[in-house]
Design an enzyme around this catalytic site. Structure first.
Site, PDB file in Angstrom:
ATOM      1  CB  SER A 132      -0.852  -0.001   1.271  1.00 48.74           C
ATOM      2  OG  SER A 132      -1.514   1.235   1.430  1.00 48.74           O
ATOM      3  CE1 TYR A 145      -3.488  -1.762   5.856  1.00 41.62           C
ATOM      4  CE2 TYR A 145      -3.385   0.500   5.090  1.00 41.62           C
ATOM      5  CZ  TYR A 145      -3.551  -0.846   4.823  1.00 41.62           C
ATOM      6  OH  TYR A 145      -3.794  -1.275   3.535  1.00 41.62           O
TER       7      TYR A 145
HETATM    8  P1  NDP Z   1     -11.582  -5.861   1.204  1.00 46.44           P
HETATM    9  O1  NDP Z   1     -11.980  -5.635   2.634  1.00 46.44           O
HETATM   10  O2  NDP Z   1     -12.636  -5.739   0.162  1.00 46.44           O
HETATM   11  O3  NDP Z   1     -10.898  -7.279   1.051  1.00 46.44           O
HETATM   12  C1  NDP Z   1     -10.073  -7.836   2.040  1.00 46.44           C
HETATM   13  C2  NDP Z   1      -9.968  -9.332   1.778  1.00 46.44           C
HETATM   14  O4  NDP Z   1      -9.070  -9.894   2.740  1.00 46.44           O
HETATM   15  C3  NDP Z   1     -11.301 -10.035   1.914  1.00 46.44           C
HETATM   16  O5  NDP Z   1     -11.432 -10.993   0.901  1.00 46.44           O
HETATM   17  C4  NDP Z   1     -11.184 -10.711   3.277  1.00 46.44           C
HETATM   18  O6  NDP Z   1     -11.946 -11.914   3.262  1.00 46.44           O
HETATM   19  C5  NDP Z   1      -9.700 -11.030   3.320  1.00 46.44           C
HETATM   20  N1  NDP Z   1      -9.226 -11.250   4.670  1.00 46.44           N
HETATM   21  C6  NDP Z   1      -9.218 -10.379   5.705  1.00 46.44           C
HETATM   22  N2  NDP Z   1      -8.753 -10.972   6.801  1.00 46.44           N
HETATM   23  C7  NDP Z   1      -8.454 -12.264   6.448  1.00 46.44           C
HETATM   24  C8  NDP Z   1      -7.947 -13.378   7.147  1.00 46.44           C
HETATM   25  N3  NDP Z   1      -7.645 -13.328   8.464  1.00 46.44           N
HETATM   26  N4  NDP Z   1      -7.771 -14.540   6.475  1.00 46.44           N
HETATM   27  C9  NDP Z   1      -8.075 -14.606   5.156  1.00 46.44           C
HETATM   28  N5  NDP Z   1      -8.564 -13.603   4.442  1.00 46.44           N
HETATM   29  C10 NDP Z   1      -8.760 -12.433   5.092  1.00 46.44           C
HETATM   30  O7  NDP Z   1     -10.400  -4.833   0.920  1.00 46.44           O
HETATM   31  P2  NDP Z   1      -9.374  -4.690  -0.301  1.00 46.44           P
HETATM   32  O8  NDP Z   1      -9.752  -5.571  -1.416  1.00 46.44           O
HETATM   33  O9  NDP Z   1      -9.226  -3.260  -0.549  1.00 46.44           O
HETATM   34  O10 NDP Z   1      -8.032  -5.205   0.389  1.00 46.44           O
HETATM   35  C11 NDP Z   1      -7.182  -6.170  -0.203  1.00 46.44           C
HETATM   36  C12 NDP Z   1      -5.745  -5.822   0.131  1.00 46.44           C
HETATM   37  O11 NDP Z   1      -5.431  -4.567  -0.477  1.00 46.44           O
HETATM   38  C13 NDP Z   1      -5.432  -5.654   1.618  1.00 46.44           C
HETATM   39  O12 NDP Z   1      -4.175  -6.228   1.882  1.00 46.44           O
HETATM   40  C14 NDP Z   1      -5.377  -4.134   1.795  1.00 46.44           C
HETATM   41  O13 NDP Z   1      -4.555  -3.768   2.880  1.00 46.44           O
HETATM   42  C15 NDP Z   1      -4.775  -3.743   0.469  1.00 46.44           C
HETATM   43  N6  NDP Z   1      -4.954  -2.365   0.058  1.00 46.44           N
HETATM   44  C16 NDP Z   1      -6.205  -1.802  -0.055  1.00 46.44           C
HETATM   45  C17 NDP Z   1      -6.348  -0.487  -0.475  1.00 46.44           C
HETATM   46  C18 NDP Z   1      -7.670   0.185  -0.547  1.00 46.44           C
HETATM   47  O14 NDP Z   1      -7.710   1.441  -0.565  1.00 46.44           O
HETATM   48  N7  NDP Z   1      -8.778  -0.524  -0.642  1.00 46.44           N
HETATM   49  C19 NDP Z   1      -5.182   0.309  -0.847  1.00 46.44           C
HETATM   50  C20 NDP Z   1      -3.920  -0.366  -0.688  1.00 46.44           C
HETATM   51  C21 NDP Z   1      -3.831  -1.651  -0.277  1.00 46.44           C
HETATM   52  P3  NDP Z   1     -12.765 -12.527   4.507  1.00 46.44           P
HETATM   53  O15 NDP Z   1     -13.233 -11.385   5.351  1.00 46.44           O
HETATM   54  O16 NDP Z   1     -13.869 -13.281   3.825  1.00 46.44           O
HETATM   55  O17 NDP Z   1     -11.780 -13.410   5.191  1.00 46.44           O
HETATM   56  C1  8X3 Z   2      -5.038   1.716   1.854  1.00 48.33           C
HETATM   57  C2  8X3 Z   2      -4.596   3.057   1.393  1.00 48.33           C
HETATM   58  O1  8X3 Z   2      -4.071   5.429   2.159  1.00 48.33           O
HETATM   59  O2  8X3 Z   2      -6.092   4.366   3.047  1.00 48.33           O
HETATM   60  O3  8X3 Z   2      -3.960   0.854   1.993  1.00 48.33           O
HETATM   61  O4  8X3 Z   2      -3.938   3.699   3.833  1.00 48.33           O
HETATM   62  S1  8X3 Z   2      -4.653   4.154   2.686  1.00 48.33           S
END
Ligand code: NDP
Ligand code: 8X3
Length: 245
Positions: A132, A145
């Site tokens: 991220s 985070y």
């Molecule tokens: P979502 O919340 O839509 O997706 C998160 C996913 O992670 C879900 O499928 C969830 O599935 C899974 N997850 C969470 N905890 C666990 C666990 N303990 N075991 C297995 N699976 C888990 O968010 P995003 O798609 O945005 O996030 C995906 C990745 O992208 C993350 O690593 C996030 O930090 C990163 N990210 C997101 C950004 C954003 O702005 N959205 C920006 C930068 C990075 P379930 O709950 O069914 O287990």
């Molecule tokens: C998610 C992006 O800027 O909200 O990883 O932390 S930010």
């Protein structure tokens, strides 16, 4: 005819993970998908003929069970993760910090370690870690985070060093604001607060990020894409965004 390559995607029940699964399926990959919400995971995976398995990356036994019968893995996308809270350090909630470290950092290590022999046997295998911009620039309220995603960046670099000379590519994809369930989870179900994160600007979509993952994975096998940072046009940094009234 050669057998289809296998991509393993963690956290594929929503957001970026689900979009990555769809993109890699279009590229001809066979999929093994993991997440805790099996119903949601199956909604994503069934149209893709994916092998959908329960996975909680915070549990060593769940990771072991998930990885046990994966006989081939060419690509591992360590996507499971997210943020909890936006509290200052003086108000830090220890459980949130533990959960963030356990999911984003330890979870990534556990799944990678378990699949490393099959990734190496794929010759070349490819590990894609979803980092991220929070792993590049800290921001107030983000410390827990930020620490976890800075760790993802560090681990990605160490992977590249420790595996130098072995046939395993390593990539970090580091997005800025992506509209998924991320903020809803971060703000523990407060949808109004979550919506405000994206108000007045056009955020990235999960598909935008999936395209970057797909591009990195489909380069010729001697090419390693180290990292891709992608942000919405309306975002200059973690704390600087341009919102229309
Ligand atoms: P979502 O919340 O839509 O997706 C998160 C996913 O992670 C879900 O499928 C969830 O599935 C899974 N997850 C969470 N905890 C666990 C666990 N303990 N075991 C297995 N699976 C888990 O968010 P995003 O798609 O945005 O996030 C995906 C990745 O992208 C993350 O690593 C996030 O930090 C990163 N990210 C997101 C950004 C954003 O702005 N959205 C920006 C930068 C990075 P379930 O709950 O069914 O287990
Ligand atoms: C998610 C992006 O800027 O909200 O990883 O932390 S930010």
């Amino acid at each position: 005819m050669s057998e289809a390559k296998v991509a393993v995607v963690t956290g594929a029940s929503s957001g970026i993970g689900a979009a990555v699964a769809r993109s890699l399926s279009l590229q001809g990959f066979r999929l093994v998908l993991g997440a805790r919400r099996l119903d949601r995971l199956q909604q994503v995976g069934e149209p893709l003929n994916a092998d959908c398995r329960y996975l909680d990356v915070t549990s060593a036994s769940s990771v072991a069970e998930f990885c046990k019968s994966i006989d081939r893995s060419d690509v591992l996308v360590n996507n499971a993760g997210g943020a909890l809270g936006l509290d200052s350090i003086e108000n830090a909630i220890e459980d949130d910090w533990e959960q963030m470290y356990n999911t984003n950092v330890l979870g990534l290590m556990r799944v990678t370690r378990a699949l490393l022999p099959s990734l190496e046997a794929a010759n070349p295998g490819h590990v894609v870690n979803i980092g991220s911009i929070a792993g590049r620039e800290p921001y107030p309220g983000g410390a827990g985070y930020n620490a976890a995603k800075f760790a993802v960046k560090a681990i990605t670099q160490v992977m590249r060093m420790e595996w130098l000379g072995r046939p395993i590519r390593v990539t970090e994809i580091a997005p800025g604001l992506v509209e998924t369930e991320f903020s809803l989870v971060r703000f523990k179900g407060d949808s109004e607060r979550a919506d405000r994160v994206y108000n007045g600007l056009e955020p990235l979509t999960a598909e935008d990020v999936a395209e970057a993952v797909c591009w990195a994975v489909t380069r010729p096998s001697h090419v390693n894409i180290d990292e891709i940072v992608l942000k919405p046009l309306a975002q200059a940094s973690a704390t600087m965004v341009s919102r229309k009234q």
